[in-house]
Design a protein around this motif. Structure first.
Motif, PDB file in Angstrom:
ATOM      1  N   MET A 186     -21.287  -3.987 -62.414  1.00  9.57           N
ATOM      2  CA  MET A 186     -21.081  -2.696 -63.064  1.00  9.57           C
ATOM      3  C   MET A 186     -19.824  -2.678 -63.925  1.00  9.57           C
ATOM      4  SD  MET A 186     -22.326   0.190 -60.301  1.00  9.57           S
ATOM      5  CE  MET A 186     -21.424  -0.462 -58.901  1.00  9.57           C
ATOM      6  N   LEU A 187     -18.812  -3.401 -63.512  1.00 11.10           N
ATOM      7  CA  LEU A 187     -17.534  -3.335 -64.210  1.00 11.10           C
ATOM      8  C   LEU A 187     -17.349  -4.416 -65.268  1.00 11.10           C
ATOM      9  CD1 LEU A 187     -15.221  -2.578 -61.137  1.00 11.10           C
ATOM     10  CD2 LEU A 187     -16.094  -0.966 -62.845  1.00 11.10           C
ATOM     11  N   SER A 188     -18.187  -5.455 -65.251  1.00  9.79           N
ATOM     12  CA  SER A 188     -18.035  -6.551 -66.207  1.00  9.79           C
ATOM     13  C   SER A 188     -18.351  -6.104 -67.619  1.00  9.79           C
ATOM     14  CB  SER A 188     -18.949  -7.723 -65.816  1.00  9.79           C
ATOM     15  OG  SER A 188     -18.528  -8.310 -64.611  1.00  9.79           O
ATOM     16  N   GLN A 189     -17.653  -6.687 -68.574  1.00 10.45           N
ATOM     17  CA  GLN A 189     -17.890  -6.409 -69.987  1.00 10.45           C
ATOM     18  C   GLN A 189     -17.731  -7.710 -70.776  1.00 10.45           C
ATOM     19  OE1 GLN A 189     -15.276  -3.310 -71.307  1.00 10.45           O
ATOM     20  NE2 GLN A 189     -16.294  -1.713 -70.135  1.00 10.45           N
ATOM     21  N   GLY A 190     -18.114  -7.647 -72.041  1.00 12.55           N
ATOM     22  CA  GLY A 190     -17.898  -8.779 -72.928  1.00 12.55           C
ATOM     23  C   GLY A 190     -18.604 -10.037 -72.474  1.00 12.55           C
ATOM     24  N   TRP A 191     -17.899 -11.182 -72.629  1.00 10.49           N
ATOM     25  CA  TRP A 191     -18.530 -12.467 -72.314  1.00 10.49           C
ATOM     26  C   TRP A 191     -18.816 -12.612 -70.835  1.00 10.49           C
ATOM     27  CZ3 TRP A 191     -16.197 -15.800 -68.943  1.00 10.49           C
ATOM     28  CH2 TRP A 191     -14.836 -15.628 -68.705  1.00 10.49           C
ATOM     29  N   ARG A 192     -18.042 -11.957 -69.969  1.00  8.74           N
ATOM     30  CA  ARG A 192     -18.316 -12.039 -68.531  1.00  8.74           C
ATOM     31  C   ARG A 192     -19.649 -11.392 -68.200  1.00  8.74           C
ATOM     32  NH1 ARG A 192     -12.771 -11.266 -68.788  1.00  8.74           N
ATOM     33  NH2 ARG A 192     -11.511 -12.819 -67.646  1.00  8.74           N
ATOM     34  N   ARG A 193     -19.894 -10.227 -68.803  1.00  9.67           N
ATOM     35  CA  ARG A 193     -21.180  -9.565 -68.580  1.00  9.67           C
ATOM     36  C   ARG A 193     -22.318 -10.422 -69.134  1.00  9.67           C
ATOM     37  NH1 ARG A 193     -21.853  -3.874 -71.304  1.00  9.67           N
ATOM     38  NH2 ARG A 193     -20.988  -3.030 -69.358  1.00  9.67           N
ATOM     39  N   ALA A 194     -22.123 -11.005 -70.316  1.00  7.86           N
ATOM     40  CA  ALA A 194     -23.171 -11.825 -70.928  1.00  7.86           C
ATOM     41  C   ALA A 194     -23.522 -13.011 -70.039  1.00  7.86           C
ATOM     42  CB  ALA A 194     -22.726 -12.297 -72.313  1.00  7.86           C
ATOM     43  N   LEU A 195     -22.507 -13.721 -69.550  1.00  7.34           N
ATOM     44  CA  LEU A 195     -22.763 -14.878 -68.683  1.00  7.34           C
ATOM     45  C   LEU A 195     -23.429 -14.451 -67.382  1.00  7.34           C
ATOM     46  CD1 LEU A 195     -19.580 -17.098 -69.135  1.00  7.34           C
ATOM     47  CD2 LEU A 195     -21.880 -17.472 -70.052  1.00  7.34           C
ATOM     48  N   LEU A 196     -22.979 -13.310 -66.836  1.00 11.95           N
ATOM     49  CA  LEU A 196     -23.570 -12.827 -65.595  1.00 11.95           C
ATOM     50  C   LEU A 196     -25.055 -12.524 -65.779  1.00 11.95           C
ATOM     51  CD1 LEU A 196     -23.309 -11.862 -62.661  1.00 11.95           C
ATOM     52  CD2 LEU A 196     -22.687  -9.598 -63.559  1.00 11.95           C
ATOM     53  N   MET A 197     -25.400 -11.907 -66.903  1.00 11.15           N
ATOM     54  CA  MET A 197     -26.794 -11.554 -67.126  1.00 11.15           C
ATOM     55  C   MET A 197     -27.657 -12.793 -67.378  1.00 11.15           C
ATOM     56  SD  MET A 197     -26.400  -8.576 -66.402  1.00 11.15           S
ATOM     57  CE  MET A 197     -28.175  -8.441 -66.310  1.00 11.15           C
ATOM     58  N   ILE A 198     -27.110 -13.761 -68.106  1.00 10.72           N
ATOM     59  CA  ILE A 198     -27.856 -15.013 -68.310  1.00 10.72           C
ATOM     60  C   ILE A 198     -28.121 -15.679 -66.963  1.00 10.72           C
ATOM     61  CG2 ILE A 198     -27.681 -17.353 -69.248  1.00 10.72           C
ATOM     62  CD1 ILE A 198     -26.173 -16.142 -71.633  1.00 10.72           C
ATOM     63  N   LEU A 199     -27.103 -15.684 -66.099  1.00  9.05           N
ATOM     64  CA  LEU A 199     -27.263 -16.276 -64.775  1.00  9.05           C
ATOM     65  C   LEU A 199     -28.264 -15.485 -63.942  1.00  9.05           C
ATOM     66  CD1 LEU A 199     -26.406 -18.357 -62.666  1.00  9.05           C
ATOM     67  CD2 LEU A 199     -24.501 -16.843 -62.043  1.00  9.05           C
ATOM     68  N   ALA A 200     -28.212 -14.158 -64.011  1.00  9.72           N
ATOM     69  CA  ALA A 200     -29.146 -13.325 -63.251  1.00  9.72           C
ATOM     70  C   ALA A 200     -30.587 -13.570 -63.702  1.00  9.72           C
ATOM     71  CB  ALA A 200     -28.783 -11.850 -63.410  1.00  9.72           C
ATOM     72  N   GLY A 201     -30.791 -13.667 -65.016  1.00  7.92           N
ATOM     73  CA  GLY A 201     -32.127 -13.950 -65.520  1.00  7.92           C
ATOM     74  C   GLY A 201     -32.615 -15.315 -65.087  1.00  7.92           C
ATOM     75  N   ALA A 202     -31.727 -16.317 -65.118  1.00  9.63           N
ATOM     76  CA  ALA A 202     -32.101 -17.668 -64.689  1.00  9.63           C
ATOM     77  C   ALA A 202     -32.484 -17.689 -63.215  1.00  9.63           C
ATOM     78  CB  ALA A 202     -30.945 -18.631 -64.949  1.00  9.63           C
ATOM     79  N   ILE A 203     -31.756 -16.942 -62.403  1.00  9.69           N
ATOM     80  CA  ILE A 203     -32.083 -16.858 -60.973  1.00  9.69           C
ATOM     81  C   ILE A 203     -33.446 -16.196 -60.778  1.00  9.69           C
ATOM     82  CG2 ILE A 203     -31.432 -15.743 -58.800  1.00  9.69           C
ATOM     83  CD1 ILE A 203     -28.510 -16.190 -59.612  1.00  9.69           C
ATOM     84  N   ALA A 204     -33.690 -15.106 -61.507  1.00  5.10           N
ATOM     85  CA  ALA A 204     -34.963 -14.399 -61.380  1.00  5.10           C
ATOM     86  C   ALA A 204     -36.144 -15.300 -61.725  1.00  5.10           C
ATOM     87  CB  ALA A 204     -34.961 -13.163 -62.282  1.00  5.10           C
ATOM     88  N   ALA A 205     -35.946 -16.240 -62.643  1.00  2.00           N
ATOM     89  CA  ALA A 205     -37.032 -17.137 -63.057  1.00  2.00           C
ATOM     90  C   ALA A 205     -37.507 -18.032 -61.931  1.00  2.00           C
ATOM     91  CB  ALA A 205     -36.576 -17.991 -64.242  1.00  2.00           C
ATOM     92  N   LEU A 206     -36.693 -18.222 -60.904  1.00  2.24           N
ATOM     93  CA  LEU A 206     -37.089 -19.071 -59.778  1.00  2.24           C
ATOM     94  C   LEU A 206     -38.220 -18.451 -58.966  1.00  2.24           C
ATOM     95  CD1 LEU A 206     -33.560 -20.191 -58.515  1.00  2.24           C
ATOM     96  CD2 LEU A 206     -35.077 -21.352 -60.132  1.00  2.24           C
ATOM     97  N   ALA A 207     -38.519 -17.172 -59.204  1.00  2.00           N
ATOM     98  CA  ALA A 207     -39.617 -16.516 -58.500  1.00  2.00           C
ATOM     99  C   ALA A 207     -40.970 -16.805 -59.144  1.00  2.00           C
ATOM    100  CB  ALA A 207     -39.385 -15.002 -58.463  1.00  2.00           C
TER     101      ALA A 207
END
Length: 542
Positions: free
Chosen positions: A9-30
């Motif tokens: 919730m608090l992340s912004q900028g490149w930290r938020r971008a990397l977090l979302m890329i990682l979250a999407g990559a994790i979701a793909a394992l399903a």
């Protein structure tokens, strides 16, 4: 989980971008073939928490292409980069400079597909609230984005969210009700429930965990209903049809080479006629012999001696169904000059005569034809699948009605992926025949994904499916999605079996995507209700 929620919730900028890329990559394992469902819960929950902290820009356009847009885009980028990375395997077939282009092509495709999710997530944020109902807004718009991804610009419906909820035959049965797009809506709602548990609020533990309990209950109900349906419906094999499916496993880099033609034809004939065990009667007890897509990698007019050789190997009672390129012929029987050939399924009788054909109607962009061909050819680019000038699309879907054969719907390769878009003739088909060549993606997870997606069409339509592939997976699937006979990936051989009789119309065949659109409306209404409830609470505090 509370720390992860607060960080998202608090992340912004490149930290938020990397977090979302990682979250999407994790979701793909399903997605198939892994089916690690907890990964979807983690990935989608992080997406919800990031939207909870997303800034709200002023103005409709700035908000549409604002922080929520990029949250959705980066989440999609990670998801698609992982889930369809196998597309890059095709670049190894010809090698050379194409290997350098592979990362750009894979990430470029992932970025294009991510745009659908970017707009879906951005639209959902317009109905965002602090209510638990916000996850329905996300499910509604993101599932609608999935539907658009599967339909617009020829469509690319690989790894729709709903496939995460189809790990076994019991879970697959829900597709007979709402189709894979309806399951996509359900998957997003279920996977988002942990976001309603954390971060911890001043609520009783039971009330906080209630959404997660509901999600687990829904999956349990899905499994229970699927188990009941599998036991309640009787599936019978067609006693008048017995097929022999041949999987030759011809490497893609030699398949279209002239020097390989004789070896390919000999391998097909040997696999077709050999006795796999002492009880095997060869072709004596078979009514139909089936070879995969482009099994004959040449025009019939170029190699008549091979057609004569095949005819000599076929007993009188056999019909051969095979993939092969087909030239365009005019009414006078001559080849039409300048007309691109077709990627076809040809039916031969035992005399070696073509008695019917089907031409692939839904071609793969950049694979079987080149959009903006004149432009791309200036840079030396061409389509992957060989043809003189690319392939031409067939006129329309239609049934094949062969002597002594139940009417069936012929499809080639990824035409089977399009839920609800197999063509009107599917309503009168007794089974579905799919010929494919997944050798482009050997040694990747692509063939397993492709096969699993195809199984869902059998469940949706209530029809058996015969799928014959060059290098696997070749199988017969019954109308409930169960595999009755199978050749594994890269297993050279032949196997026999019979398609099952249709089990009658499913809810999906009666109403197609109407239940899905009803779920979309429900999601948007609940999202609006969440916004209204939030405004009401805010008004009370003023």
């Amino acid at each position: 989980m509370t720390a992860l929620a607060e960080f998202a919730m608090l992340s912004q900028g490149w930290r938020r971008a990397l977090l979302m890329i990682l979250a999407g990559a994790i979701a793909a394992l399903a997605m198939p073939p892994l089916f690690f469902l907890p990964a979807l819960f983690v990935g989608v929950s992080v997406l919800v928490w990031a939207l909870d902290g997303a800034e709200r820009e002023k103005g409709v356009f700035r908000r549409l292409i604002g922080p929520a847009f990029w949250i959705g885009f980066n989440f999609g980028l990670g998801y698609f980069a992982v889930s369809i990375h196998w597309v890059g395997a095709a670049f190894f077939v010809d090698g050379g400079w194409l290997l350098a282009a592979m990362p750009v092509a894979v990430l470029g495709l992932a970025a294009i597909l991510s745009l659908f999710w970017a707009f879906g997530v951005s639209l959902a944020h317009f109905l965002w609230s602090d209510s638990w109902l916000r996850i329905f807004a996300l499910a509604g718009f993101l599932a609608l984005a999935e539907f658009a991804r599967g339909h617009l610009f020829t469509g690319f419906p690989f790894n729709l969210f709903g496939y995460a909820l189809t790990a076994n035959p019991e879970m697959m049965q829900a597709a007979s009700l709402v189709g894979i797009y309806g399951l996509s809506f359900a998957a997003i709602v279920v996977a988002a429930t942990p976001a309603l548990v954390w971060p911890a609020a001043e609520r009783a533990l039971v009330s906080r965990l209630l959404p997660l309990f509901v999600a687990v209950g829904l999956i349990t109900l899905q499994l229970a209903w699927g188990h009941y349906r599998l036991g309640d419906i009787t599936v019978e094999e067609n006693p008048d049809m017995r097929v022999r499916m041949v999987q030759p496993v011809v490497a893609q880099d030699i398949k279209w080479q002239t020097f390989a033609r004789e070896e390919i034809v000999n391998r097909l004939i040997d696999l077709s006629t050999m006795h796999t065990n002492p009880e095997d009667e060869g072709l004596d007890d078979v009514t139909h012999l089936i070879w995969p897509e482009a099994a004959l990698p040449f025009f019939l007019s170029d190699e008549p001696q091979y057609i004569a050789q095949i005819a000599r190997a076929l007993p009188d009672h056999i019909t051969l169904l095979t993939g092969a390129p087909r030239e365009a012929y005019g009414s006078d029987g001559s080849i039409v000059p300048g007309q691109r050939p077709f990627n076809s399924i040809l039916a031969f009788n035992s005399d070696g005569e073509v008695i019917s054909s089907y031409d692939k109607t839904h071609l793969v962009p950049f694979g079987e034809y080149l959009p903006f061909q004149d432009f791309f050819e200036r840079f030396g680019l061409s389509q992957f699948v060989h043809g003189s000038e690319g392939w031409a699309p067939g006129d329309a879907r239609r049934l094949m009605n062969l002597p002594g054969t139940p009417a069936f719907l012929p499809l080639i390769c990824y035409e089977i992926l399009y839920s609800g878009r197999l063509g009107a003739p599917v309503a009168d088909a007794q089974f579905i025949l799919v010929l494919t060549n997944d050798a482009w993606f050997d040694y990747s997870i692509g063939p397993a994904q492709h096969f699993h997606h195809a199984r869902l069409r059998a469940v949706e339509e209530g029809l058996s499916m015969i799928r014959v592939a060059n290098s696997g997976i070749s199988a017969i699937v019954d109308p409930l999605g169960r595999v009755t006979v199978q050749l594994r990936e890269r297993e050279i051989g032949a196997v026999k079996g019979s398609p099952s009789l249709p089990i009658g119309g499913t809810l999906f065949t009666q109403y197609r995507h109407m239940p899905f659109f009803a779920l979309i409306v429900l999601g948007l209404v609940l999202g609006l209700l969440g916004v209204a409830l939030q405004k009401r609470r805010q008004a009370k505090h003023l």
